[in-house]
Scaffold this motif. Structure first.
Motif, PDB file in Angstrom:
ATOM      1  N   ARG A  60      51.543  15.655 -24.424  1.00  0.00           N
ATOM      2  CA  ARG A  60      51.758  14.417 -23.997  1.00  0.00           C
ATOM      3  C   ARG A  60      53.298  13.765 -24.798  1.00  0.00           C
ATOM      4  O   ARG A  60      54.029  13.173 -24.126  1.00  0.00           O
ATOM      5  CB  ARG A  60      50.872  13.459 -24.083  1.00  0.00           C
ATOM      6  N   GLN A  61      53.131  14.015 -25.988  1.00  0.00           N
ATOM      7  CA  GLN A  61      54.090  13.393 -26.721  1.00  0.00           C
ATOM      8  C   GLN A  61      55.464  14.012 -26.474  1.00  0.00           C
ATOM      9  O   GLN A  61      56.770  13.656 -26.691  1.00  0.00           O
ATOM     10  CB  GLN A  61      54.000  13.391 -28.404  1.00  0.00           C
ATOM     11  N   LYS A  62      55.453  15.254 -26.008  1.00  0.00           N
ATOM     12  CA  LYS A  62      56.817  16.106 -25.688  1.00  0.00           C
ATOM     13  C   LYS A  62      57.035  15.917 -24.445  1.00  0.00           C
ATOM     14  O   LYS A  62      58.047  16.600 -23.831  1.00  0.00           O
ATOM     15  CB  LYS A  62      56.423  17.597 -26.296  1.00  0.00           C
ATOM     16  N   GLY A  63      56.073  15.237 -23.534  1.00  0.00           N
ATOM     17  CA  GLY A  63      56.466  14.775 -22.190  1.00  0.00           C
ATOM     18  C   GLY A  63      56.216  15.732 -21.287  1.00  0.00           C
ATOM     19  O   GLY A  63      56.561  16.194 -20.010  1.00  0.00           O
ATOM     20  N   ARG A  64      55.056  16.807 -21.550  1.00  0.00           N
ATOM     21  CA  ARG A  64      54.607  17.690 -20.602  1.00  0.00           C
ATOM     22  C   ARG A  64      53.089  17.804 -20.643  1.00  0.00           C
ATOM     23  O   ARG A  64      52.403  17.143 -21.427  1.00  0.00           O
ATOM     24  CB  ARG A  64      55.182  19.194 -21.043  1.00  0.00           C
ATOM     25  N   ARG A  65      52.329  18.586 -19.728  1.00  0.00           N
ATOM     26  CA  ARG A  65      51.134  18.643 -19.692  1.00  0.00           C
ATOM     27  C   ARG A  65      50.571  19.975 -20.462  1.00  0.00           C
ATOM     28  O   ARG A  65      51.211  20.885 -20.390  1.00  0.00           O
ATOM     29  CB  ARG A  65      50.675  19.018 -17.927  1.00  0.00           C
ATOM     30  N   ALA A  66      49.426  19.590 -21.076  1.00  0.00           N
ATOM     31  CA  ALA A  66      49.069  20.605 -22.014  1.00  0.00           C
ATOM     32  C   ALA A  66      48.522  21.707 -21.231  1.00  0.00           C
ATOM     33  O   ALA A  66      47.892  21.542 -20.345  1.00  0.00           O
ATOM     34  CB  ALA A  66      47.533  20.031 -22.867  1.00  0.00           C
ATOM     35  N   ARG A  67      48.585  23.106 -21.445  1.00  0.00           N
ATOM     36  CA  ARG A  67      48.169  24.160 -20.910  1.00  0.00           C
ATOM     37  C   ARG A  67      46.732  24.475 -21.419  1.00  0.00           C
ATOM     38  O   ARG A  67      46.535  24.469 -22.570  1.00  0.00           O
ATOM     39  CB  ARG A  67      49.150  25.285 -21.165  1.00  0.00           C
ATOM     40  N   ARG A  68      45.868  24.861 -20.425  1.00  0.00           N
ATOM     41  CA  ARG A  68      44.299  24.995 -21.132  1.00  0.00           C
ATOM     42  C   ARG A  68      43.808  26.239 -20.298  1.00  0.00           C
ATOM     43  O   ARG A  68      43.263  26.195 -19.066  1.00  0.00           O
ATOM     44  CB  ARG A  68      43.585  23.801 -21.060  1.00  0.00           C
ATOM     45  N   LEU A  69      43.691  27.309 -20.894  1.00  0.00           N
ATOM     46  CA  LEU A  69      43.058  28.487 -20.123  1.00  0.00           C
ATOM     47  C   LEU A  69      41.890  28.679 -20.986  1.00  0.00           C
ATOM     48  O   LEU A  69      41.664  28.865 -22.250  1.00  0.00           O
ATOM     49  CB  LEU A  69      43.974  29.733 -20.370  1.00  0.00           C
ATOM     50  N   TRP A  70      40.668  28.579 -20.262  1.00  0.00           N
ATOM     51  CA  TRP A  70      39.383  28.502 -21.048  1.00  0.00           C
ATOM     52  C   TRP A  70      38.173  28.988 -20.075  1.00  0.00           C
ATOM     53  O   TRP A  70      38.082  28.213 -18.865  1.00  0.00           O
ATOM     54  CB  TRP A  70      38.914  27.222 -21.632  1.00  0.00           C
ATOM     55  N   LYS A  71      37.628  29.852 -20.496  1.00  0.00           N
ATOM     56  CA  LYS A  71      36.153  30.308 -19.824  1.00  0.00           C
ATOM     57  C   LYS A  71      35.165  30.803 -20.507  1.00  0.00           C
ATOM     58  O   LYS A  71      35.376  31.807 -21.514  1.00  0.00           O
ATOM     59  CB  LYS A  71      36.530  31.339 -18.684  1.00  0.00           C
ATOM     60  N   ARG A  72      34.123  30.217 -20.907  1.00  0.00           N
ATOM     61  CA  ARG A  72      33.042  30.498 -21.541  1.00  0.00           C
ATOM     62  C   ARG A  72      32.015  31.652 -21.332  1.00  0.00           C
ATOM     63  O   ARG A  72      31.887  31.791 -19.865  1.00  0.00           O
ATOM     64  CB  ARG A  72      32.090  29.131 -21.988  1.00  0.00           C
ATOM     65  N   VAL A  73      31.972  32.526 -22.140  1.00  0.00           N
ATOM     66  CA  VAL A  73      31.162  33.659 -21.799  1.00  0.00           C
ATOM     67  C   VAL A  73      29.985  33.937 -22.755  1.00  0.00           C
ATOM     68  O   VAL A  73      30.003  33.493 -24.016  1.00  0.00           O
ATOM     69  CB  VAL A  73      31.878  34.936 -21.485  1.00  0.00           C
ATOM     70  N   PRO A  74      28.709  34.202 -22.441  1.00  0.00           N
ATOM     71  CA  PRO A  74      27.871  34.645 -23.733  1.00  0.00           C
ATOM     72  C   PRO A  74      28.213  35.602 -24.553  1.00  0.00           C
ATOM     73  O   PRO A  74      29.289  36.613 -24.191  1.00  0.00           O
ATOM     74  CB  PRO A  74      26.518  34.849 -22.727  1.00  0.00           C
ATOM     75  N   LEU A  75      27.744  35.767 -25.613  1.00  0.00           N
ATOM     76  CA  LEU A  75      28.111  36.833 -26.644  1.00  0.00           C
ATOM     77  C   LEU A  75      27.713  38.226 -26.152  1.00  0.00           C
ATOM     78  O   LEU A  75      28.467  39.218 -26.425  1.00  0.00           O
ATOM     79  CB  LEU A  75      27.272  36.455 -27.855  1.00  0.00           C
ATOM     80  N   SER A  76      26.805  38.279 -25.075  1.00  0.00           N
ATOM     81  CA  SER A  76      26.534  39.684 -24.498  1.00  0.00           C
ATOM     82  C   SER A  76      27.637  40.256 -23.703  1.00  0.00           C
ATOM     83  O   SER A  76      27.632  41.388 -23.396  1.00  0.00           O
ATOM     84  CB  SER A  76      25.264  39.684 -23.851  1.00  0.00           C
ATOM     85  N   ARG A  77      28.644  39.224 -23.246  1.00  0.00           N
ATOM     86  CA  ARG A  77      29.687  39.785 -22.379  1.00  0.00           C
ATOM     87  C   ARG A  77      31.150  39.608 -23.204  1.00  0.00           C
ATOM     88  O   ARG A  77      32.192  39.453 -22.718  1.00  0.00           O
ATOM     89  CB  ARG A  77      29.869  38.587 -21.471  1.00  0.00           C
ATOM     90  N   ILE A  78      31.201  39.933 -24.482  1.00  0.00           N
ATOM     91  CA  ILE A  78      32.146  39.976 -25.405  1.00  0.00           C
ATOM     92  C   ILE A  78      32.037  41.268 -26.048  1.00  0.00           C
ATOM     93  O   ILE A  78      31.120  41.592 -26.645  1.00  0.00           O
ATOM     94  CB  ILE A  78      32.189  38.789 -26.345  1.00  0.00           C
ATOM     95  N   SER A  79      33.215  42.109 -26.085  1.00  0.00           N
ATOM     96  CA  SER A  79      33.250  43.443 -26.603  1.00  0.00           C
ATOM     97  C   SER A  79      32.707  43.443 -28.076  1.00  0.00           C
ATOM     98  O   SER A  79      33.297  42.521 -28.802  1.00  0.00           O
ATOM     99  CB  SER A  79      34.545  43.962 -26.498  1.00  0.00           C
ATOM    100  N   PRO A  80      31.657  44.251 -28.287  1.00  0.00           N
ATOM    101  CA  PRO A  80      31.338  44.563 -29.682  1.00  0.00           C
ATOM    102  C   PRO A  80      32.515  44.705 -30.456  1.00  0.00           C
ATOM    103  O   PRO A  80      32.374  44.192 -31.682  1.00  0.00           O
ATOM    104  CB  PRO A  80      30.436  45.642 -29.618  1.00  0.00           C
TER     105      PRO A  80
END
Length: 254
Positions: A60-80
């Protein structure tokens, strides 16, 4: 000073000591009571973190909109592979300590003193989660004390598995990229569950400074050295086979 004067001075000393102790305990109680609640994190997921708010304000201070890429997944869906790589890179003793790795903190302090600047922080995954969830990234002593106190609360009220799941879903992995799922899709165009060993090691290697380093950079000597260390430790612990290790190094050009 005669004996009578000396006898009279003791009650004054103890009154001062008692007052100081009372004030200290009162301050500690007030400090603890002002800490955020963490019990809700057992079953609920945060909709925003202090770090996300901080980045939004920066944008906001730089005059732009913050980028936010985010999707929650359970631990079981994250590569070991990613889970193991991050543990080695960020908090090798996560399942052994209770929120603080005193040996790593000692080594970090010694390195910082030797170089006369902050090179290493020694923070555990629990401490990093506390900071990302509730605190702005300043370096003052009050914030560090709050970080430590929140880490104690997280360790006492949440399971290690839950702390790790929250951490992997909230950590920054680039400009506006939060969590393992967004990181996998942003850097390698695949879900977090499908990350290969080499991809997982590359992602882990850019922590804790993903704004400075790239998971796709194969020319950075510092990153390459860190990637070799992560892979070697995984092999030494028999988390991976020699063939898998060799293939990952070949894919990373190491």
């Amino acid at each position: 000073m005669n004996m009578n004067e000396k006898k009279k001075s003791w009650p004054v000393f103890w009154r001062i000591a008692a007052a100081a102790l009372t004030l200290t305990l009162l301050f500690g109680l007030v400090f603890w009571l002002t800490l955020p609640s963490v019990s809700w994190l057992k079953k609920e997921n945060p909709t925003e973190t202090a770090m996300m708010k901080f980045r939004a304000e920066q944008a906001r201070q730089k005059g732009r909109r913050a980028r936010r890429l985010w999707k929650r997944v359970p631990l079981s869906r994250i590569s070991p592979y990613l889970i193991q790589s991050v543990l080695i890179a960020e908090d090798d003793k996560f399942f052994e300590h209770e929120g603080f790795d005193w040996e790593s903190m000692r080594k970090a302090l010694e390195a910082n003193i030797t170089k006369r600047r902050v090179l290493r922080g020694g923070s555990t995954i629990t401490q990093q989660l506390a900071k990302n969830l509730f605190l702005e990234p300043s370096q003052n002593i009050t914030r560090k004390l709050r970080e430590a106190a929140i880490a104690v609360k997280l360790e006492s009220e949440l399971s290690k598995k839950r702390i790790l799941e929250l951490y992997l879903n909230l950590i920054e992995w680039g400009d506006g990229v939060y969590g393992a799922e967004a990181a996998a899709r942003s850097w390698f165009s695949c879900p977090a569950a499908a990350l290969t060993l080499s991809q997982a090691i590359r992602l882990a290697s850019i922590l804790p400074n993903p704004h400075r380093f790239s998971a796709l950079d194969t020319a950075n000597a510092r990153m390459n050295r860190k990637r070799r260390i992560i892979a070697a430790r995984m092999l030494r612990r028999r988390w991976i086979e020699q063939e898998t290790y060799d293939q990952a190094l070949a894919e990373m050009g190491l």
